[in-house]
Design a protein around this motif. Structure first.
Motif, PDB file in Angstrom:
ATOM      1  N   VAL A  21       0.838  -1.206   0.000  1.00  0.00           N
ATOM      2  CA  VAL A  21       0.000   0.000   0.000  1.00  0.00           C
ATOM      3  C   VAL A  21       0.874   1.258   0.000  1.00  0.00           C
ATOM      4  N   ARG A  22       2.012   1.198   0.661  1.00  0.00           N
ATOM      5  CA  ARG A  22       2.911   2.356   0.791  1.00  0.00           C
ATOM      6  C   ARG A  22       3.379   2.870  -0.557  1.00  0.00           C
ATOM      7  N   ASP A  23       3.615   1.987  -1.505  1.00  0.00           N
ATOM      8  CA  ASP A  23       4.084   2.405  -2.825  1.00  0.00           C
ATOM      9  C   ASP A  23       2.878   2.715  -3.707  1.00  0.00           C
ATOM     10  N   LEU A  24       2.532   3.994  -3.813  1.00  0.00           N
ATOM     11  CA  LEU A  24       1.336   4.387  -4.561  1.00  0.00           C
ATOM     12  C   LEU A  24       1.430   4.058  -6.050  1.00  0.00           C
ATOM     13  N   GLU A  25       2.641   3.796  -6.552  1.00  0.00           N
ATOM     14  CA  GLU A  25       2.747   3.389  -7.953  1.00  0.00           C
ATOM     15  C   GLU A  25       2.076   2.040  -8.190  1.00  0.00           C
ATOM     16  N   ASN A  26       1.832   1.275  -7.140  1.00  0.00           N
ATOM     17  CA  ASN A  26       1.112   0.004  -7.281  1.00  0.00           C
ATOM     18  C   ASN A  26      -0.346   0.198  -7.685  1.00  0.00           C
ATOM     19  N   ALA A  27      -0.875   1.403  -7.547  1.00  0.00           N
ATOM     20  CA  ALA A  27      -2.274   1.648  -7.932  1.00  0.00           C
ATOM     21  C   ALA A  27      -2.531   1.263  -9.381  1.00  0.00           C
ATOM     22  N   ARG A  28      -1.531   1.384 -10.226  1.00  0.00           N
ATOM     23  CA  ARG A  28      -1.720   1.035 -11.639  1.00  0.00           C
ATOM     24  C   ARG A  28      -2.062  -0.446 -11.822  1.00  0.00           C
ATOM     25  N   TYR A  29      -1.705  -1.275 -10.827  1.00  0.00           N
ATOM     26  CA  TYR A  29      -1.945  -2.712 -10.942  1.00  0.00           C
ATOM     27  C   TYR A  29      -3.305  -3.139 -10.402  1.00  0.00           C
ATOM     28  N   PHE A  30      -3.850  -2.408  -9.431  1.00  0.00           N
ATOM     29  CA  PHE A  30      -5.107  -2.862  -8.820  1.00  0.00           C
ATOM     30  C   PHE A  30      -6.292  -1.934  -9.064  1.00  0.00           C
ATOM     31  N   ASP A  31      -6.074  -0.700  -9.500  1.00  0.00           N
ATOM     32  CA  ASP A  31      -7.179   0.256  -9.637  1.00  0.00           C
ATOM     33  C   ASP A  31      -7.467   0.532 -11.109  1.00  0.00           C
ATOM     34  N   PRO A  32      -8.572   0.005 -11.636  1.00  0.00           N
ATOM     35  CA  PRO A  32      -8.871   0.211 -13.054  1.00  0.00           C
ATOM     36  C   PRO A  32      -9.195   1.666 -13.393  1.00  0.00           C
ATOM     37  N   GLN A  33      -9.461   2.508 -12.383  1.00  0.00           N
ATOM     38  CA  GLN A  33      -9.721   3.925 -12.633  1.00  0.00           C
ATOM     39  C   GLN A  33      -8.426   4.711 -12.858  1.00  0.00           C
ATOM     40  N   CYS A  34      -7.307   4.138 -12.478  1.00  0.00           N
ATOM     41  CA  CYS A  34      -6.019   4.817 -12.571  1.00  0.00           C
ATOM     42  C   CYS A  34      -5.523   4.781 -14.023  1.00  0.00           C
ATOM     43  N   VAL A  35      -5.508   5.941 -14.661  1.00  0.00           N
ATOM     44  CA  VAL A  35      -5.005   6.031 -16.028  1.00  0.00           C
ATOM     45  C   VAL A  35      -3.478   5.990 -16.005  1.00  0.00           C
ATOM     46  N   SER A  36      -2.868   6.708 -15.061  1.00  0.00           N
ATOM     47  CA  SER A  36      -1.423   6.672 -14.888  1.00  0.00           C
ATOM     48  C   SER A  36      -1.077   7.147 -13.483  1.00  0.00           C
ATOM     49  N   GLU A  52       1.939  11.615  -8.709  1.00  0.00           N
ATOM     50  CA  GLU A  52       0.909  12.254  -9.518  1.00  0.00           C
ATOM     51  C   GLU A  52       0.054  11.164 -10.152  1.00  0.00           C
ATOM     52  N   PHE A  53      -1.253  11.276  -9.955  1.00  0.00           N
ATOM     53  CA  PHE A  53      -2.226  10.343 -10.534  1.00  0.00           C
ATOM     54  C   PHE A  53      -2.995  11.052 -11.628  1.00  0.00           C
ATOM     55  N   ARG A  54      -3.412  10.282 -12.609  1.00  0.00           N
ATOM     56  CA  ARG A  54      -4.388  10.748 -13.597  1.00  0.00           C
ATOM     57  C   ARG A  54      -5.509   9.728 -13.589  1.00  0.00           C
ATOM     58  N   GLU A  55      -6.728  10.236 -13.357  1.00  0.00           N
ATOM     59  CA  GLU A  55      -7.897   9.364 -13.273  1.00  0.00           C
ATOM     60  C   GLU A  55      -9.145  10.169 -13.615  1.00  0.00           C
ATOM     61  N   PRO A  56     -10.241   9.496 -14.008  1.00  0.00           N
ATOM     62  CA  PRO A  56     -11.470  10.214 -14.335  1.00  0.00           C
ATOM     63  C   PRO A  56     -12.016  10.951 -13.110  1.00  0.00           C
ATOM     64  N   VAL A  57     -12.503  12.162 -13.351  1.00  0.00           N
ATOM     65  CA  VAL A  57     -13.069  12.986 -12.285  1.00  0.00           C
ATOM     66  C   VAL A  57     -14.547  13.195 -12.577  1.00  0.00           C
ATOM     67  N   PRO A  58     -15.428  12.928 -11.579  1.00  0.00           N
ATOM     68  CA  PRO A  58     -16.856  13.157 -11.793  1.00  0.00           C
ATOM     69  C   PRO A  58     -17.129  14.659 -11.894  1.00  0.00           C
ATOM     70  N   PRO A  59     -18.226  15.089 -12.452  1.00  0.00           N
ATOM     71  CA  PRO A  59     -19.311  14.226 -12.900  1.00  0.00           C
ATOM     72  C   PRO A  59     -19.197  13.793 -14.355  1.00  0.00           C
ATOM     73  N   PHE A  60     -18.240  14.356 -15.106  1.00  0.00           N
ATOM     74  CA  PHE A  60     -18.210  14.086 -16.551  1.00  0.00           C
ATOM     75  C   PHE A  60     -17.139  13.099 -16.972  1.00  0.00           C
ATOM     76  N   GLY A  61     -16.301  12.664 -16.039  1.00  0.00           N
ATOM     77  CA  GLY A  61     -15.312  11.651 -16.350  1.00  0.00           C
ATOM     78  C   GLY A  61     -14.072  12.157 -17.056  1.00  0.00           C
ATOM     79  N   ARG A  62     -13.904  13.486 -17.119  1.00  0.00           N
ATOM     80  CA  ARG A  62     -12.673  13.988 -17.738  1.00  0.00           C
ATOM     81  C   ARG A  62     -11.491  13.532 -16.892  1.00  0.00           C
ATOM     82  N   ILE A  63     -10.326  13.421 -17.491  1.00  0.00           N
ATOM     83  CA  ILE A  63      -9.144  12.952 -16.772  1.00  0.00           C
ATOM     84  C   ILE A  63      -8.565  14.116 -15.963  1.00  0.00           C
ATOM     85  N   GLY A  64      -8.478  13.911 -14.661  1.00  0.00           N
ATOM     86  CA  GLY A  64      -7.958  14.930 -13.760  1.00  0.00           C
ATOM     87  C   GLY A  64      -6.614  14.520 -13.197  1.00  0.00           C
ATOM     88  N   ARG A  65      -5.914  15.480 -12.654  1.00  0.00           N
ATOM     89  CA  ARG A  65      -4.580  15.275 -12.077  1.00  0.00           C
ATOM     90  C   ARG A  65      -4.682  15.432 -10.565  1.00  0.00           C
TER      91      ARG A  65
END
Length: 172
Positions: A21-36, A52-65
């Motif tokens: 959990v400590r290594d947030l770069e692992n999010a790319r392996y378990f979180d399908p919302q994580c674009v990068s 830095e994460f890039r993932e969809p942001v509600p309500p329109f799903g645009r990719i946010g930082r």
């Protein structure tokens, strides 16, 4: 301020869960919302390390930082991350404790909602709760599958963990 909490038990030792959990770069392996996701600081992971994460942001799903910075790392029981997503600022605290042969993993989130959006604070808290229900389930399933990093693991539909709580506190 919007607050949420979610808890799940992972069938792995506390130290193993903490390290993954400590290594947030692992999010790319378990979180399908994580674009990068990538680390924006060098050196070992510790207080001050940023991602830095890039993932969809509600309500329109645009990719946010989202920029996340560690403010506390107390192995193997506590991780605190401050984050910034546009006008939203907040923190996430991961608490780990032994639970039988496994690990009880709790996340507590706090989001400071901008003044003009405070009437929507409950929506923010509800969204945070839904997101973390799913993330904790994906983390659990990924770790219990051996934490593969080769793309072979695919997240299953996330069902809410048993222990959850959402609070809403409006600050003047």
């Amino acid at each position: 301020m919007a607050e949420f909490e979610s808890t799940i038990t992972v069938d792995r030792p506390v130290g193993e869960v903490f390290d993954l959990v400590r290594d947030l770069e692992n999010a790319r392996y378990f979180d399908p919302q994580c674009v990068s996701v990538h680390r924006t600081t060098s050196g070992t992971i510790g207080v001050g390390t940023s991602f830095e994460f890039r993932e969809p942001v509600p309500p329109f799903g645009r990719i946010g930082r989202t920029v996340c910075t560690y403010t506390a790392l107390e192995a193997p029981e506590r991780i605190v991350v401050e984050f910034c997503l546009g006008a939203f600022r907040g923190s996430e605290c991961y608490l780990l404790s032994p639970d039988g042969a496994g690990t009880r993993l709790t996340t507590r989130g706090t989001v400071r909602v901008p003044l003009l959006l405070r009437p929507l604070s409950f929506v923010v808290a509800s969204h945070g709760k839904r997101v973390w229900h799913a993330r904790l389930r994906w983390i659990k399933n990924w770790i219990e599958a051996g934490a593969p990093r080769d793309g072979s693991w695919q997240p299953r539909a996330a069902t809410p963990p048993k222990t959850t709580r959402t609070k809403l506190r409006i600050e003047q």
